[in-house]
Motif scaffolding. Structure first.
Motif, PDB file in Angstrom:
ATOM      1  N   ARG A 169      42.593  11.652  35.423  1.00 18.61           N
ATOM      2  CA  ARG A 169      43.251  10.733  34.483  1.00 18.61           C
ATOM      3  C   ARG A 169      42.786   9.290  34.696  1.00 18.61           C
ATOM      4  O   ARG A 169      42.958   8.450  33.804  1.00 18.61           O
ATOM      5  N   LEU A 170      42.194   8.998  35.835  1.00 23.92           N
ATOM      6  CA  LEU A 170      41.710   7.633  36.079  1.00 23.92           C
ATOM      7  C   LEU A 170      40.515   7.264  35.196  1.00 23.92           C
ATOM      8  O   LEU A 170      40.511   6.190  34.575  1.00 23.92           O
ATOM      9  N   PRO A 171      39.461   8.100  35.123  1.00 24.13           N
ATOM     10  CA  PRO A 171      38.370   7.757  34.199  1.00 24.13           C
ATOM     11  C   PRO A 171      38.840   7.604  32.756  1.00 24.13           C
ATOM     12  O   PRO A 171      38.345   6.743  32.024  1.00 24.13           O
ATOM     13  N   HIS A 172      39.812   8.434  32.357  1.00 22.91           N
ATOM     14  CA  HIS A 172      40.345   8.322  30.998  1.00 22.91           C
ATOM     15  C   HIS A 172      41.019   6.970  30.795  1.00 22.91           C
ATOM     16  O   HIS A 172      40.800   6.301  29.772  1.00 22.91           O
ATOM     17  N   ALA A 173      41.844   6.544  31.777  1.00 22.96           N
ATOM     18  CA  ALA A 173      42.524   5.248  31.663  1.00 22.96           C
ATOM     19  C   ALA A 173      41.522   4.097  31.685  1.00 22.96           C
ATOM     20  O   ALA A 173      41.666   3.118  30.941  1.00 22.96           O
ATOM     21  N   LEU A 174      40.484   4.207  32.517  1.00 23.31           N
ATOM     22  CA  LEU A 174      39.449   3.168  32.568  1.00 23.31           C
ATOM     23  C   LEU A 174      38.704   3.088  31.237  1.00 23.31           C
ATOM     24  O   LEU A 174      38.358   1.994  30.765  1.00 23.31           O
ATOM     25  N   ALA A 175      38.432   4.228  30.637  1.00 24.32           N
ATOM     26  CA  ALA A 175      37.742   4.239  29.349  1.00 24.32           C
ATOM     27  C   ALA A 175      38.612   3.631  28.249  1.00 24.32           C
ATOM     28  O   ALA A 175      38.109   2.932  27.355  1.00 24.32           O
ATOM     29  N   GLU A 176      39.923   3.894  28.310  1.00 23.91           N
ATOM     30  CA  GLU A 176      40.845   3.303  27.339  1.00 23.91           C
ATOM     31  C   GLU A 176      40.815   1.781  27.413  1.00 23.91           C
ATOM     32  O   GLU A 176      40.994   1.086  26.404  1.00 23.91           O
ATOM     33  N   ASP A 177      40.576   1.231  28.617  1.00 17.73           N
ATOM     34  CA  ASP A 177      40.501  -0.215  28.805  1.00 17.73           C
ATOM     35  C   ASP A 177      39.089  -0.754  28.640  1.00 17.73           C
ATOM     36  O   ASP A 177      38.843  -1.943  28.866  1.00 17.73           O
ATOM     37  N   GLY A 178      38.145   0.109  28.285  1.00 15.33           N
ATOM     38  CA  GLY A 178      36.786  -0.336  28.014  1.00 15.33           C
ATOM     39  C   GLY A 178      35.877  -0.416  29.213  1.00 15.33           C
ATOM     40  O   GLY A 178      34.742  -0.883  29.099  1.00 15.33           O
ATOM     41  N   LEU A 204      34.760   2.206  30.984  1.00 14.45           N
ATOM     42  CA  LEU A 204      33.862   3.358  30.975  1.00 14.45           C
ATOM     43  C   LEU A 204      33.548   3.721  29.522  1.00 14.45           C
ATOM     44  O   LEU A 204      34.270   3.311  28.602  1.00 14.45           O
ATOM     45  N   PRO A 205      32.476   4.467  29.285  1.00 12.49           N
ATOM     46  CA  PRO A 205      32.136   4.858  27.915  1.00 12.49           C
ATOM     47  C   PRO A 205      33.301   5.550  27.201  1.00 12.49           C
ATOM     48  O   PRO A 205      34.100   6.251  27.815  1.00 12.49           O
ATOM     49  N   LYS A 206      33.367   5.362  25.905  1.00  7.55           N
ATOM     50  CA  LYS A 206      34.476   5.882  25.112  1.00  7.55           C
ATOM     51  C   LYS A 206      34.572   7.402  25.149  1.00  7.55           C
ATOM     52  O   LYS A 206      35.632   7.972  24.902  1.00  7.55           O
ATOM     53  N   VAL A 207      33.462   8.078  25.502  1.00 11.45           N
ATOM     54  CA  VAL A 207      33.471   9.534  25.537  1.00 11.45           C
ATOM     55  C   VAL A 207      34.512  10.066  26.523  1.00 11.45           C
ATOM     56  O   VAL A 207      35.043  11.167  26.360  1.00 11.45           O
ATOM     57  N   PHE A 208      34.861   9.244  27.550  1.00 11.89           N
ATOM     58  CA  PHE A 208      35.854   9.666  28.537  1.00 11.89           C
ATOM     59  C   PHE A 208      37.274   9.678  27.971  1.00 11.89           C
ATOM     60  O   PHE A 208      38.192  10.186  28.619  1.00 11.89           O
ATOM     61  N   THR A 209      37.477   9.133  26.778  1.00 13.12           N
ATOM     62  CA  THR A 209      38.811   9.144  26.175  1.00 13.12           C
ATOM     63  C   THR A 209      39.081  10.444  25.405  1.00 13.12           C
ATOM     64  O   THR A 209      40.206  10.663  24.954  1.00 13.12           O
ATOM     65  N   LYS A 210      38.081  11.275  25.248  1.00 14.06           N
ATOM     66  CA  LYS A 210      38.252  12.511  24.476  1.00 14.06           C
ATOM     67  C   LYS A 210      39.216  13.462  25.178  1.00 14.06           C
ATOM     68  O   LYS A 210      39.133  13.648  26.385  1.00 14.06           O
ATOM     69  N   ARG A 211      40.112  14.034  24.383  1.00 14.71           N
ATOM     70  CA  ARG A 211      41.113  14.970  24.909  1.00 14.71           C
ATOM     71  C   ARG A 211      41.106  16.266  24.095  1.00 14.71           C
ATOM     72  O   ARG A 211      40.768  16.258  22.907  1.00 14.71           O
ATOM     73  N   LEU A 212      41.515  17.344  24.758  1.00  6.51           N
ATOM     74  CA  LEU A 212      41.786  18.582  24.056  1.00  6.51           C
ATOM     75  C   LEU A 212      43.168  18.493  23.397  1.00  6.51           C
ATOM     76  O   LEU A 212      43.933  17.553  23.646  1.00  6.51           O
ATOM     77  N   LYS A 213      43.519  19.477  22.608  1.00  6.52           N
ATOM     78  CA  LYS A 213      44.827  19.467  21.949  1.00  6.52           C
ATOM     79  C   LYS A 213      45.980  19.505  22.942  1.00  6.52           C
ATOM     80  O   LYS A 213      47.077  19.027  22.651  1.00  6.52           O
ATOM     81  N   ASN A 214      45.736  20.079  24.129  1.00  5.95           N
ATOM     82  CA  ASN A 214      46.791  20.137  25.144  1.00  5.95           C
ATOM     83  C   ASN A 214      46.896  18.856  25.962  1.00  5.95           C
ATOM     84  O   ASN A 214      47.668  18.779  26.920  1.00  5.95           O
ATOM     85  N   ARG A 270      32.303  -5.233  32.977  1.00  3.19           N
ATOM     86  CA  ARG A 270      32.682  -6.382  32.143  1.00  3.19           C
ATOM     87  C   ARG A 270      31.547  -6.767  31.193  1.00  3.19           C
ATOM     88  O   ARG A 270      31.791  -7.110  30.027  1.00  3.19           O
ATOM     89  N   LEU A 271      30.303  -6.707  31.685  1.00  2.02           N
ATOM     90  CA  LEU A 271      29.157  -6.999  30.821  1.00  2.02           C
ATOM     91  C   LEU A 271      29.093  -5.991  29.681  1.00  2.02           C
ATOM     92  O   LEU A 271      28.787  -6.346  28.535  1.00  2.02           O
ATOM     93  N   ARG A 272      29.394  -4.744  30.001  1.00  5.58           N
ATOM     94  CA  ARG A 272      29.387  -3.710  28.965  1.00  5.58           C
ATOM     95  C   ARG A 272      30.482  -3.975  27.925  1.00  5.58           C
ATOM     96  O   ARG A 272      30.265  -3.796  26.726  1.00  5.58           O
ATOM     97  N   GLN A 273      31.651  -4.421  28.401  1.00  3.66           N
ATOM     98  CA  GLN A 273      32.729  -4.747  27.471  1.00  3.66           C
ATOM     99  C   GLN A 273      32.309  -5.856  26.508  1.00  3.66           C
ATOM    100  O   GLN A 273      32.548  -5.781  25.302  1.00  3.66           O
ATOM    101  N   ARG A 274      31.672  -6.899  27.067  1.00  7.38           N
ATOM    102  CA  ARG A 274      31.262  -8.030  26.229  1.00  7.38           C
ATOM    103  C   ARG A 274      30.181  -7.623  25.239  1.00  7.38           C
ATOM    104  O   ARG A 274      30.155  -8.075  24.098  1.00  7.38           O
ATOM    105  N   THR A 275      29.279  -6.738  25.678  1.00  5.78           N
ATOM    106  CA  THR A 275      28.213  -6.275  24.796  1.00  5.78           C
ATOM    107  C   THR A 275      28.790  -5.509  23.611  1.00  5.78           C
ATOM    108  O   THR A 275      28.340  -5.646  22.473  1.00  5.78           O
ATOM    109  N   ARG A 276      29.801  -4.729  23.862  1.00  6.27           N
ATOM    110  CA  ARG A 276      30.429  -3.928  22.816  1.00  6.27           C
ATOM    111  C   ARG A 276      31.129  -4.818  21.783  1.00  6.27           C
ATOM    112  O   ARG A 276      31.239  -4.467  20.601  1.00  6.27           O
TER     113      ARG A 276
END
Length: 439
Positions: free
Chosen positions: A295-304, A306-316, A430-436
């Protein structure tokens, strides 16, 4: 999405911290029965209960996904929140390698040919693969399954305790002519015993990362953490006291020796059930920690971060990308020795825990009106005092880690090097966040 209720959350928390007395053998072997019981009876009051109270307050006040990451980020900003997540994820690489390792060590007690050479590594990878697949079924599946797994894994120890007490009551007719000596072994290693004991009592914060998958987290987290603390302490102390009473010498104990004790007291059938239960315990612990850490990579991705792909979830609700990536990284760490894994894991975990205590104090001062369904009794200075004994134990662990060698340097230097990697990684994030954000 179904959510974890009280008892499944209790079972998941229990496995994240302990799962049973399966990894206590080195404490007995290095310190003897007397000091092992002293350590395991004293540490909860210096290490577990202060941590449990801190976690109870923060988990009830800030029941967000990412748990301790969310607390530190809210209290001290994104930089320290990122460092908290990095320390925990880095520690997980070494922590998660322990359980497949001990899984194989237990099996080797009754089937050494099955675990020799590449077969042992294949079994370790099998534990990782099974746990990843189980986690893809969702948090509820892991939590409810863990409740059943706990009953199965602890049952042989209940039988072992009854037999040990009965033999002990018979006195000199026991297998070794009476009760075991409480004296320490000739070549005692108290430093290793203390570190292993601390490791067996750590991980209370792991269940907090799944807050949005828990039913009524403000109420259930404080109750579960405090109940699990008592359960773990009793699970450790009672079996050790029983086998000492039965007369098995402490010198016979090293990793996996519960199997030998079961064979001596109850024969091959009981030994086999202890092996089976120990293996189930390691699978349960690994699976529940997978539930927590991913759940940590998911939370980090939600805050930008980590790459957005880590926010993907299954239906469960399972963050499936994080589960697969973490499982792959943990598989790469297999092969370290048990003691080295514990030392590195303990240092990195301890640093993250100190940040959590700091977050507790900072939030008390910055957000005094924050709703706290559970609050540590007393004025703010009580909360400060609570953190002193865990911090002192952590300083000792840092000092002791200088003796263990990893990659040509002390475990302390190796751990600090890993911790320091959080600084450049934060800059890159942080550099990645600014680039996005650029048009």
């Amino acid at each position: 999405m179904r959510k974890l209720r009280l008892l499944p959350l209790l079972a998941a928390t229990y496995f994240m911290v302990s799962g049973g007395p399966y990894d206590l053998e080195d404490i007995i072997g290095f310190a003897g029965y007397g000091h092992a019981l002293l350590l395991l009876g004293l540490l909860p009051f210096l290490w577990s209960f202060p941590t449990a109270l801190m976690l109870g307050e923060l988990a009830a006040a800030v029941p967000e996904e990412g748990g301790f990451y969310a607390w530190v980020r809210r209290a001290m900003g994104p930089f320290w929140g990122f460092q908290e997540a990095w320390l925990s994820l880095a520690a997980s690489v070494f922590d998660m390698a322990i359980y497949p390792t001990t899984f194989v060590l237990y099996l080797a007690r009754i089937a050494p040919s099955l675990t020799s050479g590449h077969r042992g590594m294949a079994l370790e990878l099998g534990v990782v693969g099974f746990s990843v697949l189980w986690n893809l079924r969702g948090a509820t599946s892991v939590g409810e399954g863990s409740l059943k797994l706990w009953v199965l894994s602890i049952s042989p120890y209940l039988v072992l305790i009854v037999i040990a007490v009965y033999i002990g009551l018979r006195g000199v007719t026991g297998p070794f002519g009476g009760h075991a000596s409480m004296a320490p072994p000739v070549h005692a290693d108290y430093s290793t015993a203390i570190l292993v004991a601390m490791w067996n009592y750590m991980g209370w914060d792991n269940a907090t990362t799944i807050a949005n998958e828990v039913e009524d987290p403000q109420r259930n987290y404080p109750r579960v953490i405090l109940m699990a603390t008592v359960m773990v302490m009793l699970t450790y102390i009672i079996p050790i006291a029983a086998i000492a009473w039965a007369g098995i010498p402490s010198g016979r104990f090293s990793t996996g020796a519960w199997v030998d004790a079961a064979h001596i007291l109850g024969g091959p059938a009981l030994a086999f059930t202890v092996v089976l239960a120990g293996s189930l315990d390691d699978v349960g612990t690994f699976s529940n920690l997978t539930l927590s850490y991913t759940r940590l990579p998911h939370a980090l991705a939600e805050d930008g971060f980590l790459p957005k792909v880590f926010t993907k979830r299954l239906k469960n609700g399972t963050p499936w990308v994080a589960v697969l990536v973490c499982g792959f990284c943990w598989a790469l760490a297999l092969g370290f020795s048990f003691e080295r894994l514990i030392t590195i894991d303990l240092v990195l975990y301890g640093l993250s825990m100190i940040l959590e205590f700091v977050a507790l104090i900072v939030l008390r001062y910055r957000e005094p009106l924050l709703l706290r369904p559970f609050r540590i009794p007393g004025p703010d200075w009580v909360a400060v005092l609570l953190g002193l004994s865990p911090a002192a134990l952590m300083v000792y662990a840092l000092y002791a880690s200088r003796m263990e060698r990893v990659a040509g340097m002390s475990a302390f230097a190796f751990s600090m090097l890993i911790a320091a990697c959080g600084l450049p990684l934060y800059v890159l994030a942080r550099l990645r966040q600014r680039t996005r954000r650029l048009p």
